[in-house]
Design an enzyme around this catalytic site. Structure first.
Site, short mmCIF file in Angstrom:
data_model
loop_
_atom_site.label_atom_id
_atom_site.label_comp_id
_atom_site.label_asym_id
_atom_site.label_seq_id
_atom_site.Cartn_x
_atom_site.Cartn_y
_atom_site.Cartn_z
N HIS A 194 -66.74 151.35 90.76
CA HIS A 194 -65.43 151.37 91.01
C HIS A 194 -64.53 152.80 90.82
O HIS A 194 -64.55 153.24 89.72
CB HIS A 194 -64.56 150.18 90.41
CG HIS A 194 -63.24 150.04 90.89
ND1 HIS A 194 -62.96 149.52 92.31
CD2 HIS A 194 -61.90 150.42 90.66
CE1 HIS A 194 -61.78 149.37 92.65
NE2 HIS A 194 -61.19 149.90 91.53
N ASP A 251 -62.89 153.97 87.87
CA ASP A 251 -61.34 153.41 88.52
C ASP A 251 -60.51 154.67 88.72
O ASP A 251 -60.78 155.37 89.43
CB ASP A 251 -60.69 152.49 87.62
CG ASP A 251 -59.55 151.80 88.35
OD1 ASP A 251 -59.45 152.11 89.38
OD2 ASP A 251 -59.03 151.17 87.57
N TYR A 267 -58.72 153.50 100.39
CA TYR A 267 -57.60 152.97 101.20
C TYR A 267 -56.89 154.16 101.70
O TYR A 267 -55.81 153.72 102.37
CB TYR A 267 -56.94 151.77 100.18
CG TYR A 267 -56.41 152.62 98.93
CD1 TYR A 267 -55.20 153.16 98.91
CD2 TYR A 267 -57.09 152.16 97.65
CE1 TYR A 267 -54.76 153.54 97.82
CE2 TYR A 267 -56.72 152.50 96.74
CZ TYR A 267 -55.40 153.23 96.52
OH TYR A 267 -54.81 153.58 95.14
N HIS A 284 -57.94 144.95 99.38
CA HIS A 284 -57.41 145.73 98.28
C HIS A 284 -56.90 144.88 97.15
O HIS A 284 -57.41 144.95 95.82
CB HIS A 284 -56.04 146.67 98.78
CG HIS A 284 -55.41 147.32 97.58
ND1 HIS A 284 -54.75 146.73 96.95
CD2 HIS A 284 -55.78 148.35 97.31
CE1 HIS A 284 -54.29 147.45 95.89
NE2 HIS A 284 -54.80 148.48 96.15
N GLU A 287 -55.49 142.06 87.75
CA GLU A 287 -55.31 143.25 86.79
C GLU A 287 -54.02 143.00 85.97
O GLU A 287 -53.89 143.63 85.04
CB GLU A 287 -55.32 144.46 87.89
CG GLU A 287 -55.20 145.78 86.95
CD GLU A 287 -55.32 147.09 87.67
OE1 GLU A 287 -55.46 148.25 87.18
OE2 GLU A 287 -55.33 146.75 89.00
N HIS A 293 -61.33 155.59 92.45
CA HIS A 293 -60.63 156.02 93.41
C HIS A 293 -60.72 157.45 93.19
O HIS A 293 -59.86 158.08 92.35
CB HIS A 293 -59.22 155.51 93.01
CG HIS A 293 -59.13 154.08 93.11
ND1 HIS A 293 -59.48 153.16 94.37
CD2 HIS A 293 -58.72 153.10 92.22
CE1 HIS A 293 -59.19 151.87 94.12
NE2 HIS A 293 -58.96 151.77 92.83
N HIS A 313 -61.63 144.21 87.67
CA HIS A 313 -60.71 144.07 86.46
C HIS A 313 -60.79 142.72 86.15
O HIS A 313 -61.43 142.42 84.93
CB HIS A 313 -59.32 144.50 86.90
CG HIS A 313 -59.13 145.67 87.11
ND1 HIS A 313 -59.48 146.84 86.51
CD2 HIS A 313 -58.73 146.38 88.35
CE1 HIS A 313 -59.11 147.93 87.09
NE2 HIS A 313 -58.59 147.59 88.37
N ARG A 319 -48.13 153.55 89.13
CA ARG A 319 -48.44 153.48 90.67
C ARG A 319 -47.48 154.50 91.22
O ARG A 319 -47.73 154.92 92.32
CB ARG A 319 -48.33 151.89 91.08
CG ARG A 319 -48.76 151.93 92.54
CD ARG A 319 -48.80 150.27 92.83
NE ARG A 319 -47.44 149.74 93.05
CZ ARG A 319 -47.07 148.76 93.70
NH1 ARG A 319 -48.13 148.09 94.15
NH2 ARG A 319 -45.81 148.38 93.78
#
Length: 440
Positions: free
Chosen positions: A55, A318, A117, A203, A233, A57, A267, A78
């Site tokens: 996993h 991640d 994404y 997602h 998560e 990103h 997660h 975020r």
């Protein structure tokens, strides 16, 4: 092309063995047997199969050290992530992903599961080729010497009952049917190419309404491809999901047909007992990302309970807060100790299996992660004489003592991509500095 490596020690399916000859034929292992080195190239320390980062990103690598200045949680982090997402274009994404994947290669990773994404241009406007960003990620992985499972994520809403806004507009395709058209074009572009797997991702329950999920699951079934999803998560996500759908995220995914032996719940931190049973009984993989989960103050997931119920565990980096699968592996055990207040919950072989064979299988490469004839020719050699590993032995030396810095040689798909701790692309630190600098 045939090559032979002599490993001082190697982790084979029946345990660690001394003096092992591994013959390669192109991108596959031709034979594995104990023997004298002869003219074979020597690999010092303990050689293990290539690691699978299940996993990732890639663009989050630009956030390392940049989100630590103030208090906060997942939700404040975020917002900073969205700022970086808003600045990327295909060229800068290629440069950043190439450097990030090269860092993974230095850490012994030979296959990455990229949860993708960031699809479109500013305002959500598609590029001339709607999969330009996906192509950039695949090119970056190839340049760095990794296989890639590109998990193309459906992302439709900004939260429960809210539309996309700001940088999120770059993530969306409008609805799942339009997502599937784009994803199908991406899959067709790489059909028959063995180093690339095009998978799917939901997602999260925040970003994909339940009625849209079956279309994504159907893509996975039709292509016999992996299907991944962020799951539970955050406690706030669980509470909002129950309020909206009168069901937990796991149950929502279950009812949409999105759990199963090709699926991975990423997660799975805050689970009810019934969630654990649904995940285990459906043979869904669980990807734990401990360094990110602690960096974002998410919590500690019930990894051992899930494993004991029959759910296989994989590992991912991640958010790239750390790129070190050995650290991810031992953190599963160390976090469990903090939770249950006793030691020895996981054996080293179980944790290393999660980082190798199980992880590769969850990404659509079941013929990787083992040092056996016919498997992908992935060899990762870890020094056992460094200041961290000196005096240790066996798999415990790797799982509980080594770090990514102790990897000195990586052969990925038969290609030597790391030699003496240096990547074939050059100074990866400089690559990262330049790529991240373009975004600041």
């Amino acid at each position: 092309m045939s090559l032979t490596y002599w490993c001082e020690q190697a982790w084979l399916p029946d345990g660690v063995a001394d003096s092992v000859l591994v013959e390669l034929d192109g991108d596959r292992i031709a034979s594995v047997e104990q023997g004298e080195p002869g003219g074979a190239e020597r690999l010092a320390g303990l050689t293990i199969p290539g690691l699978a980062n299940a996993h990732s990103h890639a663009f989050h690598r630009a956030l390392r050290g940049a989100t630590q200045e103030a208090k906060g949680d997942f939700w404040t982090w975020r917002e900073v992530m969205y700022e970086v997402a808003g600045r990327l274009d295909p060229d800068s994404y290629l440069a950043l992903a190439r450097a990030t994947y090269a860092e993974m290669a230095l850490a012994g990773v030979t296959c990455v599961g990229e949860f993708h994404y960031l699809h479109h241009g500013p305002g959500g406007r598609p590029y001339d080729d709607p999969n330009t960003m996906g192509h950039a990620l695949i090119q970056a992985a190839r340049d760095a010497g990794l296989r890639i499972s590109l998990l193309d994520a459906c992302y439709l809403t900004g939260g429960f009952g809210t539309g996309l806004s700001g940088a999120q507009e770059r993530f969306g395709d409008g609805d799942a049917d339009l997502w599937a058209v784009r994803a199908q074009e991406l899959a067709a572009a790489y059909e028959g190419q063995p180093d690339v797997e095009i998978g799917a991702a939901i997602h999260s329950v925040r970003a994909v309404p339940p009625e849209q999920m079956p279309t994504v699951a159907e893509f996975s079934h039709r292509h016999a491809a992996p299907l991944h999803a962020h799951v539970s998560e955050q406690r706030a996500e669980n509470a909002a999901c129950v309020e909206m759908y009168a069901a937990t995220p796991v149950r929502v995914l279950h009812e949409a047909g999105a759990l199963g032996p090709r699926s991975t719940a990423v997660h799975a931190t805050h689970l009810a007992d019934v969630d654990i049973e649904l995940l285990a009984q459906s043979s869904t993989y669980i990807c734990m990302c401990p360094t990110t989960e602690r960096d974002l103050a998410d919590g500690i997931g019930p990894a051992r309970t899930l494993f004991d119920r029959g759910a296989a565990i994989t590992l991912g980096s991640d958010s790239q807060a750390v790129i070190d699968l050995f650290e991810e592996a031992r953190a599963v055990e160390l976090d469990e100790r903090l939770s249950c207040e006793h030691r020895g919950n996981w054996r080293a072989a179980e944790l290393l299996g999660a980082a190798t064979a199980v992880g590769h299988t969850s990404l659509g490469f079941p013929d990787a992660g083992l040092l056996v004839a016919g498997a992908w020719a992935d060899l990762v050699s870890v020094r056992t004489d460094t200041v961290r590993t000196a005096g240790t032995s066996g798999l415990e030396a790797v799982v509980f003592a080594a770090t990514a810095a102790d990897v000195h040689s990586v052969v990925s798909g038969g290609r030597r991509v790391v030699r003496d701790g240096r990547h074939v692309l050059g100074d990866v630190g400089t690559m990262l500095t330049e790529a991240i600098g373009r975004l600041r």
